[in-house]
Design an enzyme around this catalytic site. Sequence first.
Site, short mmCIF file in Angstrom:
data_model
loop_
_atom_site.label_atom_id
_atom_site.label_comp_id
_atom_site.label_asym_id
_atom_site.label_seq_id
_atom_site.Cartn_x
_atom_site.Cartn_y
_atom_site.Cartn_z
N SER A 111 0.79 -1.27 0.12
CA SER A 111 -0.13 0.02 0.07
C SER A 111 0.80 1.20 0.04
CB SER A 111 -0.84 -0.01 1.20
OG SER A 111 -1.70 1.01 1.25
N HIS A 112 0.79 2.01 1.16
CA HIS A 112 1.39 3.34 1.22
C HIS A 112 2.74 3.21 1.61
CE1 HIS A 112 -0.46 2.17 4.77
NE2 HIS A 112 0.36 2.99 5.39
N ASP A 274 -2.77 6.44 -3.52
CA ASP A 274 -1.46 5.84 -2.78
C ASP A 274 -0.98 4.63 -3.55
OD1 ASP A 274 -3.69 3.71 -2.57
OD2 ASP A 274 -2.82 3.26 -0.76
N ASP A 276 -1.14 1.40 -4.15
CA ASP A 276 -1.79 0.31 -4.72
C ASP A 276 -3.36 0.97 -5.24
OD1 ASP A 276 -2.85 0.69 -2.23
OD2 ASP A 276 -3.45 -1.38 -2.13
N ASP A 278 -5.75 2.11 -3.64
CA ASP A 278 -7.16 2.22 -2.91
C ASP A 278 -7.44 3.40 -2.10
OD1 ASP A 278 -5.31 1.60 -0.98
OD2 ASP A 278 -6.09 -0.37 -0.43
N ARG A 279 -6.41 4.25 -1.62
CA ARG A 279 -6.55 5.52 -0.96
C ARG A 279 -6.83 6.72 -1.89
NH1 ARG A 279 -3.08 5.39 4.48
NH2 ARG A 279 -3.44 3.29 5.07
N LYS A 373 -11.46 -0.57 -0.82
CA LYS A 373 -11.72 0.90 -1.09
C LYS A 373 -11.12 1.10 -2.26
CE LYS A 373 -7.73 1.85 1.89
NZ LYS A 373 -7.53 0.55 2.72
C1 G16 Z 1 -5.39 -0.61 5.24
C2 G16 Z 1 -6.58 -1.03 5.86
C3 G16 Z 1 -7.42 -0.03 6.19
C4 G16 Z 1 -6.81 0.52 7.42
C5 G16 Z 1 -5.57 1.04 7.10
C6 G16 Z 1 -4.62 1.46 8.31
O1 G16 Z 1 -5.05 0.30 4.38
O2 G16 Z 1 -7.03 -1.54 4.50
O3 G16 Z 1 -8.43 -0.46 6.44
O4 G16 Z 1 -7.45 1.83 7.84
O5 G16 Z 1 -4.65 0.02 6.56
O6 G16 Z 1 -4.56 0.59 9.12
P1 G16 Z 1 -3.59 0.58 10.47
O7 G16 Z 1 -4.10 1.79 11.21
O8 G16 Z 1 -3.77 -0.56 11.26
O9 G16 Z 1 -2.21 1.17 10.11
P2 G16 Z 1 -3.95 0.32 3.37
O10 G16 Z 1 -4.43 1.56 2.15
O11 G16 Z 1 -2.73 0.42 4.08
O12 G16 Z 1 -4.10 -0.94 2.60
#
Ligand code: G16
Length: 540
Positions: A111-112, A274, A276, A278-279, A373
Amino acid sequence: MARIDTTPFEGQKPGTSGLRKTVKTFAQPHYLENFVQAIFDSVPTLKGGLLIVGGDGRYYNDTAIQTILRMAAANGAARVLVGQNGVLSTPAVSAIIRKYKAQGGIILSASHNPGGPNGDFGIKFNGANGGPAPEGVTNAIYARTQKIDHYALEDAPDVDLSKLGASQLGDMDIEIIDSVSDYAELMESLFDFPAISKLFEDGMSFCFDAMHAVTGPYAKAIFTRLGAPEDSLINAVPLPDFGGGHPDPNPVYAKELFEKMFADDGPDFGAASDGDGDRNIVLGRKLYVSPSDSLAILAANAHLVPAYKNGIKGVARSMPTSGAADLVSKKLGVPCFETPTGWKFFGNLLDDGQITLCGEESAGASSDHIREKDGLWAILMWLNIVAARGQSVTEIVQAHWKEFGRNYYSRHDFEAVENDKANAVMQKLTDQLASLPGKKFGAETIAKADSFTYHDPVDSSVSENQGLRVIFESGSRFVMRLSGTGTVGATLRLYLEKYEAAEGDLNQDLQTMLSGIANIAEEITTLRTLTGRQDPSAIS
Ligand code: G16
């Protein structure tokens, strides 16, 4: 087919969103293979089934995909669709699983988190509904990784991921598919593209920052087709190390975009996604829309968008996300659900038709069109709403606050804290939960303090320890939890919220408004003393 002996690794427990570790961890012999074999062992429908594979293009993506393809063939998958060059955004995988009725998908992304040889890598499994595997499945995968003693690998040469078309690996059919077209087609079916095009025709200025991550090609296909000028898409070439950047759309890492948007002559509409895809974040001129507000505003205006013209069935938000969406759902007379952090918790509500929209404070929003997302979807929602209302982003946000009041909201992150120190902060707050209600701190009195437990209304599963919350009689609150996505030490997240009614002061400085709650949180948790950190490492 080869049977390879192996032994379990510690710590292959999927976090908030799959297994995220450093590239170096994943590159150890057998590490990736053990986890992938645990997926095949835990999801028997993959045998003889259709699997979708793709990732955000980060370093190690292509190496991992070659291994996964050999393992899929050896584990009896009938067919695999792979994004060209191994690239598929997370929302695109979800859309493709649903469109082609696949049994699941494997997404390679952290992801990010930063990429490159010294960066992070990740792998997650999405099920037949297109969504992240629910806890029952991730727990089964983890349990399997603890007992694994061998994995299966087809002995075959690398597949050419660059050429569209069909090929074979052992008995398994492979098709390399265009990364963008299925997703772009889905977007076109949801929105009023002619109305959005008219915004560009009429000269609306725009800036989209792809952060050198996966959305570059998607944004080029969709936004330029809508008429956005090419130079309005910045950092749109995906790179395996994201250009050395951190593909997290926030004021620190999307600095170029924020500088443009906060200039006197800045664009009317700004957005970023971000690693991937999704954000999302959305900005108006001199205004950053907090993701919690964004969810509320999308819910309040969804009826203006063709796909949601008959209204929404309900909304869901993660517990730490502000209560702004709750106010909208109340007005609309539809339910609002509060789930733990993690997109997987929305899946049952979406599948059961109880909600249409959902979102999180961590820059995530989406609808029932997929089960992830969806960054570009959220940006297109905003564009469609701007077109339908004939107002700018900034005007829409101000009008929303005037109608519903404003939930001042911010998240303070303390990253890479030593695990024992972070645990000590959580423990200190946990120990006080029972005695906090009734205590006064200046003008604030604590109404409730607990550790959040989620009872899934669809399958009755129970998820405990999903964050500590302290709620004041005024409705203000703070929440503290440990992130489940970091790869170095622990990340403590402190979420602050204060509600100001519609007739109150709606344009105050955010951090000043929240400083009272932040000080109470510090007094109760003594976070700074226990961690030795004076300031958060990131504020969003
Ligand atoms: C993932 C999850 C989200 C979550 C985020 C942050 O997003 O899919 O549901 O809100 O991580 O999670 P944490 O607070 O546990 O670090 P992504 O975009 O990183 O895949």
